[in-house]
Each structure stands twice: as structure tokens, then as C-alpha cells.
Design a protein around this motif. Structure first.
Motif, PDB file in Angstrom:
ATOM      1  N   ASN A 123      10.824  -8.081   8.699  1.00  0.00           N
ATOM      2  CA  ASN A 123       9.487  -8.671   8.797  1.00  0.00           C
ATOM      3  C   ASN A 123       9.484 -10.127   8.328  1.00  0.00           C
ATOM      4  O   ASN A 123       8.774 -10.959   8.883  1.00  0.00           O
ATOM      5  N   ASP A 175       0.762  -8.450  -1.849  1.00  0.00           N
ATOM      6  CA  ASP A 175      -0.619  -7.963  -1.852  1.00  0.00           C
ATOM      7  C   ASP A 175      -0.680  -6.520  -2.333  1.00  0.00           C
ATOM      8  O   ASP A 175       0.063  -5.659  -1.853  1.00  0.00           O
ATOM      9  N   MET A 194       0.824  -1.218   0.000  1.00  0.00           N
ATOM     10  CA  MET A 194       0.000   0.000   0.000  1.00  0.00           C
ATOM     11  C   MET A 194       0.858   1.267   0.000  1.00  0.00           C
ATOM     12  O   MET A 194       0.550   2.233  -0.706  1.00  0.00           O
ATOM     13  N   GLY A 237       3.107  -4.246   5.925  1.00  0.00           N
ATOM     14  CA  GLY A 237       3.478  -3.163   5.022  1.00  0.00           C
ATOM     15  C   GLY A 237       4.989  -3.005   5.034  1.00  0.00           C
ATOM     16  O   GLY A 237       5.609  -2.993   6.091  1.00  0.00           O
ATOM     17  N   ARG A 243      -2.484   8.107  10.653  1.00  0.00           N
ATOM     18  CA  ARG A 243      -2.492   6.791  11.305  1.00  0.00           C
ATOM     19  C   ARG A 243      -3.317   6.794  12.587  1.00  0.00           C
ATOM     20  O   ARG A 243      -3.812   5.743  13.008  1.00  0.00           O
ATOM     21  N   LEU A 261       0.869  -4.694  11.959  1.00  0.00           N
ATOM     22  CA  LEU A 261       1.744  -3.919  12.854  1.00  0.00           C
ATOM     23  C   LEU A 261       1.031  -2.662  13.336  1.00  0.00           C
ATOM     24  O   LEU A 261       1.671  -1.731  13.846  1.00  0.00           O
ATOM     25  N   GLN A 276      13.046  -3.148   6.293  1.00  0.00           N
ATOM     26  CA  GLN A 276      11.751  -3.591   6.836  1.00  0.00           C
ATOM     27  C   GLN A 276      11.380  -4.951   6.244  1.00  0.00           C
ATOM     28  O   GLN A 276      10.866  -5.825   6.941  1.00  0.00           O
ATOM     29  N   LYS A 325       7.840   2.501  17.024  1.00  0.00           N
ATOM     30  CA  LYS A 325       8.381   3.780  16.509  1.00  0.00           C
ATOM     31  C   LYS A 325       7.694   4.999  17.112  1.00  0.00           C
ATOM     32  O   LYS A 325       8.198   6.101  16.989  1.00  0.00           O
ATOM     33  N   ARG A 356       8.277  -0.825   3.203  1.00  0.00           N
ATOM     34  CA  ARG A 356       8.650   0.262   2.280  1.00  0.00           C
ATOM     35  C   ARG A 356      10.145   0.441   2.152  1.00  0.00           C
ATOM     36  O   ARG A 356      10.589   1.304   1.401  1.00  0.00           O
ATOM     37  N   SER A 376     -12.424  -9.415   1.194  1.00  0.00           N
ATOM     38  CA  SER A 376     -11.721  -8.633   2.202  1.00  0.00           C
ATOM     39  C   SER A 376     -12.756  -7.753   2.901  1.00  0.00           C
ATOM     40  O   SER A 376     -13.672  -7.239   2.252  1.00  0.00           O
ATOM     41  N   ASN A 377     -12.594  -7.619   4.196  1.00  0.00           N
ATOM     42  CA  ASN A 377     -13.530  -6.786   4.977  1.00  0.00           C
ATOM     43  C   ASN A 377     -14.953  -7.331   4.930  1.00  0.00           C
ATOM     44  O   ASN A 377     -15.913  -6.554   4.973  1.00  0.00           O
ATOM     45  N   GLN A 393      -0.201  -0.311  11.678  1.00  0.00           N
ATOM     46  CA  GLN A 393       0.357   0.809  10.894  1.00  0.00           C
ATOM     47  C   GLN A 393       1.610   1.391  11.548  1.00  0.00           C
ATOM     48  O   GLN A 393       1.860   2.588  11.516  1.00  0.00           O
ATOM     49  N   SER A 415      -2.759  -4.658   8.178  1.00  0.00           N
ATOM     50  CA  SER A 415      -2.299  -3.776   9.265  1.00  0.00           C
ATOM     51  C   SER A 415      -1.869  -4.585  10.496  1.00  0.00           C
ATOM     52  O   SER A 415      -2.253  -4.269  11.622  1.00  0.00           O
TER      53      SER A 415
HETATM   54  N1  LIG Z   1      -7.915  -4.964   2.661  1.00  0.00           N
HETATM   55  C1  LIG Z   1      -7.822  -3.750   3.156  1.00  0.00           C
HETATM   56  O1  LIG Z   1      -8.826  -3.027   3.277  1.00  0.00           O
HETATM   57  C2  LIG Z   1      -6.486  -3.241   3.588  1.00  0.00           C
HETATM   58  C3  LIG Z   1      -6.384  -2.087   4.369  1.00  0.00           C
HETATM   59  C4  LIG Z   1      -5.112  -1.680   4.779  1.00  0.00           C
HETATM   60  C5  LIG Z   1      -3.983  -2.403   4.392  1.00  0.00           C
HETATM   61  N2  LIG Z   1      -4.103  -3.504   3.591  1.00  0.00           N
HETATM   62  C6  LIG Z   1      -2.922  -4.299   3.172  1.00  0.00           C
HETATM   63  O2  LIG Z   1      -2.147  -4.610   4.311  1.00  0.00           O
HETATM   64  C7  LIG Z   1      -0.817  -4.120   4.142  1.00  0.00           C
HETATM   65  C8  LIG Z   1      -0.243  -3.733   5.482  1.00  0.00           C
HETATM   66  O3  LIG Z   1      -1.087  -2.856   6.178  1.00  0.00           O
HETATM   67  P1  LIG Z   1      -0.619  -1.414   6.642  1.00  0.00           P
HETATM   68  O4  LIG Z   1       0.418  -0.940   5.704  1.00  0.00           O
HETATM   69  O5  LIG Z   1      -1.858  -0.638   6.881  1.00  0.00           O
HETATM   70  O6  LIG Z   1      -0.046  -1.601   8.086  1.00  0.00           O
HETATM   71  P2  LIG Z   1       1.136  -2.372   8.842  1.00  0.00           P
HETATM   72  O7  LIG Z   1       1.688  -3.467   8.070  1.00  0.00           O
HETATM   73  O8  LIG Z   1       0.544  -2.654  10.164  1.00  0.00           O
HETATM   74  O9  LIG Z   1       2.216  -1.197   9.019  1.00  0.00           O
HETATM   75  C9  LIG Z   1       3.023  -0.785   7.969  1.00  0.00           C
HETATM   76  C10 LIG Z   1       3.957   0.315   8.438  1.00  0.00           C
HETATM   77  O10 LIG Z   1       4.700  -0.120   9.554  1.00  0.00           O
HETATM   78  C11 LIG Z   1       6.029   0.335   9.453  1.00  0.00           C
HETATM   79  N3  LIG Z   1       6.919  -0.849   9.437  1.00  0.00           N
HETATM   80  C12 LIG Z   1       6.738  -2.014   8.774  1.00  0.00           C
HETATM   81  N4  LIG Z   1       7.723  -2.861   9.075  1.00  0.00           N
HETATM   82  C13 LIG Z   1       8.552  -2.220   9.919  1.00  0.00           C
HETATM   83  C14 LIG Z   1       9.732  -2.583  10.581  1.00  0.00           C
HETATM   84  N5  LIG Z   1      10.263  -3.786  10.433  1.00  0.00           N
HETATM   85  N6  LIG Z   1      10.332  -1.662  11.384  1.00  0.00           N
HETATM   86  C15 LIG Z   1       9.797  -0.450  11.572  1.00  0.00           C
HETATM   87  N7  LIG Z   1       8.662  -0.046  10.965  1.00  0.00           N
HETATM   88  C16 LIG Z   1       8.051  -0.928  10.149  1.00  0.00           C
HETATM   89  C17 LIG Z   1       6.162   1.152   8.207  1.00  0.00           C
HETATM   90  O11 LIG Z   1       5.965   2.492   8.634  1.00  0.00           O
HETATM   91  P3  LIG Z   1       6.781   3.731   8.042  1.00  0.00           P
HETATM   92  O12 LIG Z   1       5.921   4.217   6.944  1.00  0.00           O
HETATM   93  O13 LIG Z   1       6.805   4.675   9.223  1.00  0.00           O
HETATM   94  O14 LIG Z   1       8.115   3.257   7.618  1.00  0.00           O
HETATM   95  C18 LIG Z   1       5.000   0.677   7.388  1.00  0.00           C
HETATM   96  O15 LIG Z   1       4.499   1.679   6.539  1.00  0.00           O
HETATM   97  C19 LIG Z   1      -0.951  -2.988   3.128  1.00  0.00           C
HETATM   98  O16 LIG Z   1       0.270  -2.709   2.481  1.00  0.00           O
HETATM   99  C20 LIG Z   1      -1.981  -3.566   2.213  1.00  0.00           C
HETATM  100  O17 LIG Z   1      -1.380  -4.499   1.325  1.00  0.00           O
HETATM  101  C21 LIG Z   1      -5.340  -3.929   3.205  1.00  0.00           C
END
Ligand SMILES: NC(=O)c1ccc[n+]([C@@H]2O[C@H](COP(=O)([O-])OP(=O)(O)OC[C@H]3O[C@@H](n4cnc5c(N)ncnc54)[C@H](OP(=O)(O)O)[C@@H]3O)[C@@H](O)[C@H]2O)c1
Length: 320
Positions: A277, A53, A21, A267, A216, A197, A273, A205, A269, A146-147, A199, A195
Motif C-alpha cells: 500500500n 490513524d 482498525m 487498512g 463487509r 480499498l 500489505q 480478493k 494488517r 470525520s463523517n 474493505q 475504506s
Molecule cells: N472514520 C470512520 O468512521 C472510519 C470508518 C472505517 C475505517 N476508518 C479508518 O480507515 C482505515 C481503513 O478502512 P478499512 O479498514 O475499512 O478499509 P480498507 O482500507 O478499504 O480495507 C482494508 C482491508 O483491505 C485488505 N487489504 C489492505 N491492503 C491490502 C493489500 N495490499 N492486499 C490485499 N488486501 C489488502 C485487508 O483485508 P484482509 O482483512 O482480508 O486482509 C484490510 O483489512 C481503518 O483502519 C480506519 O483507520 C475510519
């Protein structure tokens, strides 16, 4: 890296999935350099991640395009999951959306095509019939949702077999455990967690609720129960220091232990990471650490209501 089966298919996916994302370079996570995204995808691949994804909704297809470019000639090694937006669930739109995603991904078949959010104006049976048509025509290998909450998932199961329900699930957001997870387990629908982690909160962090950036902090665990959420973060930090493992890895490993969970979509980037992960898949948490984290997050779960929508409360919930 550990691999697990998706739903009733024979598709094997890595326990840690790469969420793209942020590669949209728009929205919640702000701007992102495409070259860094490409390097992140390569680092994930090198660390054994075979599951990616994305969604047509991420940056109007930009995340999907970057992923297709990054995979290049390694496409054959991976399982690509993407999502069709809720406004494209009627026949001509769905077929067109699928074609657009295939083009952006530079592939001729999507491994897992998910309905991003339910659309209550279109009977799911109609959407399922088109998804089946796409599957039989070789455009997609499998489909999921999803959802989808209790009622939507039950309707989907009457229309066919979604292989996954992609749901918000983390130590800070366990609401899916009330109703949806048991249906998934009973019907061989894999839970894939988004999500995971929270977000970034579960990586440590942000030290205090005030530090969470506005985009967030829209999540309801921040808005409705920030203190209880940070109690979980602090317990996770203490457990991570005792084990000598990163907080993110503990948070992901805890989730991979929950019933019905096939994969966690973290997630990513940066290459760092991605590598960190990916390591979570091989982390076996001692049972007392699992119990400690489960216990620490229980008061938060009890304080929240049973609406799984991570952003919209009460009658605005998009879950049914
Ligand atoms: N189906 C849906 O409706 C839906 C909704 C949301 C997400 N998603 C999917 O789920 C994925 C993940 O969700 P998400 O991006 O919302 O949340 P997440 O995975 O909970 O958090 C991602 C964020 O955590 C930080 N991060 C990740 N790994 C890290 C590490 N090892 N050390 C430090 N920080 C780390 C990064 O933040 P920084 O930006 O600060 O580096 C990254 O942007 C998305 O990419 C997407 O594919 C789906």
C-alpha cells in the motif's frame, strides 16, 4: 513516499496513512494477532509511512494501545491521528477521552484529534471550544472531524477550523464528491479517505459478490449495487494487469489524484500489505488509466443516492 500538508497546518503526512482498525482484533475484520500488528506498523514506518490513524472506538482502545506499543521510541517520527467517539463530545467526557488516548498511545500530545461522528444533541460550538482548549494546553496539535456532511461541516467551520474531514471515499464510494468535497476544497479542509480499498474489494480478493464476507457486504455498494460495483472491480483488474501493478495500488493512486484528497487511510494488517500500500504513493497513473477508472465507476455513482453513509440508508443516515 510523497508527503502532503494537512489543512492549514504545517503538519506533513505521508500520502498513504496506516489504518489500524483491524488491529482492534474485533468487529469487521475479526481477530488479529498483536505481534503481527506491531510488525505491520514497523513495516509501514520502514516504507516511509509517517501517518497512523486509530480511534478510541476500535476494540475499546485496543488498536490505540497496540499502536502506542508498536511506535515505541519512533513516536517522534510520526503523526498520530485518533478519534473521540460521538458519546464523548461534551466537556468533561472529551477531556477524559483525550487523557485516556494519550495514556494508551504513550505520548503527551496527539497530532490530529478527530470527532469520529457528529452528535446532534451537542452543539458543535461547545465541542470546538473544548478542542481549542486542548490545543492551547498542548494536549493536541490540531483537530478535525470525520463523517461530517454538508450541514455538519458548515457548522464546524462556523465554530473554528477543522483541518480534516475523514470520509468514506473509494472507487466504489464517490458520494462525497457531490457536496462535501467542494466545501473541503473551498475551505482548506483536507480530505482523508477511509475504506479506500472498499474493505478489500478493490484488492481483487473477492471474485464475485457472493464471496464478500457478511461483515463487509453490509456496505451499501454491496447491498444496493453489487453488479455495478463488480463492474468497477473487473475494470480495475484489467487496468492493473495491463500496467503490471497491483489493483490496490491503482485504487489508492486514483484516489490520491482527486481534488482535496491529502491522504488515503489504507487498512493494513500484515507487513506485506503495508509495503504494497505504501508503494501506491509513488505510482503515477497515466491519464488514460485515471479516465478509464473514473468512467468505469460513474454508473455506480449514478445508481446510488447522495447519502454518504456507507452503511445506513434513508432516514437512518448519520450524515447531515
Ligand atoms: N472514520 C470512520 O468512521 C472510519 C470508518 C472505517 C475505517 N476508518 C479508518 O480507515 C482505515 C481503513 O478502512 P478499512 O479498514 O475499512 O478499509 P480498507 O482500507 O478499504 O480495507 C482494508 C482491508 O483491505 C485488505 N487489504 C489492505 N491492503 C491490502 C493489500 N495490499 N492486499 C490485499 N488486501 C489488502 C485487508 O483485508 P484482509 O482483512 O482480508 O486482509 C484490510 O483489512 C481503518 O483502519 C480506519 O483507520 C475510519
Amino acid at each position: 513516499m510523497r508527503y502532503r500538508k494537512l489543512g492549514k497546518t504545517d503538519i506533513q503526512v505521508s500520502a498513504v496513512c496506516c489504518g489500524t482498525m483491524a488491529m482492534a482484533s474485533a468487529g469487521t475484520f475479526g481477530e488479529q494477532d498483536d505481534e503481527l500488528s506491531v510488525q505491520t506498523v514497523h513495516a509501514a514506518l520502514d516504507a516511509g509511512v509517517n501517518f497512523f490513524d486509530t480511534a478510541e472506538g476500535y476494540g475499546d482502545g485496543h488498536s490505540t494501545e497496540v499502536l502506542g506499543r508498536a511506535l515505541g521510541d519512533r513516536r517522534g517520527q510520526v503523526v498520530i491521528a485518533t478519534k473521540v467517539s460521538r458519546q464523548h463530545l461534551a466537556e468533561p467526557d472529551l477531556i477524559q477521552a483525550c487523557e485516556n488516548s494519550l495514556r494508551r498511545l504513550r505520548t503527551d500530545c496527539i497530532d490530529l484529534y478527530q470527532v469520529h461522528w457528529p452528535n446532534h444533541n451537542i452543539p458543535f460550538g461547545e465541542t470546538a471550544a473544548v478542542l481549542e482548549k486542548l490545543r492551547q494546553g498542548g494536549k493536541i496539535r490540531s483537530w478535525g472531524v470525520s463523517n461530517f456532511g454538508r450541514a455538519d461541516l458548515s457548522e464546524a467551520l462556523e465554530a473554528g477550523h477543522p483541518e480534516v474531514d475523514q470520509l468514506p471515499y473509494s472507487l466504489l464510494w464517490r458520494i462525497v464528491e457531490h457536496e462535501i468535497a467542494p466545501i473541503c476544497v473551498a475551505n482548506e479542509v483536507s480530505i482523508i479517505c477511509y475504506s479506500p480499498l472498499a474493505q478489500g474489494l478493490l484488492t481483487g480478493k473477492f471474485a464475485r459478490p457472493e464471496d464478500v464476507p457478511p461483515e463487509r457486504s453490509r456496505a451499501r455498494y454491496c447491498k444496493e449495487a453489487a453488479d455495478l460495483s463488480f463492474h468497477v472491480v473487473n475494470e480495475l483488474r484489467a487496468a492493473s494487469e495491463e500496467l503490471g501493478q497491483p489493483m490496490a495500488d491503482l485504487a489508492l493512486a486514483w484516489l490520491l489524484d482527486r481534488p482535496g484528497v491529502a491522504s488515503v487511510i489504507a487498512g493494513m494488517r500484515t507487513p506485506e500489505q503495508a509495503r504494497e500500500n505504501a508503494r501506491a504513493a509513488d505510482l503515477e497513473l497515466p491519464p488514460e488509466v485515471v479516465d478509464r477508472l473514473t468512467t468505469a465507476s460513474q454508473p455506480l455513482l449514478d445508481a446510488l443516492d447522495t447519502n454518504p453513509d456507507m452503511w445506513q440508508a434513508g432516514e437512518n443516515s448519520r450524515y447531515r
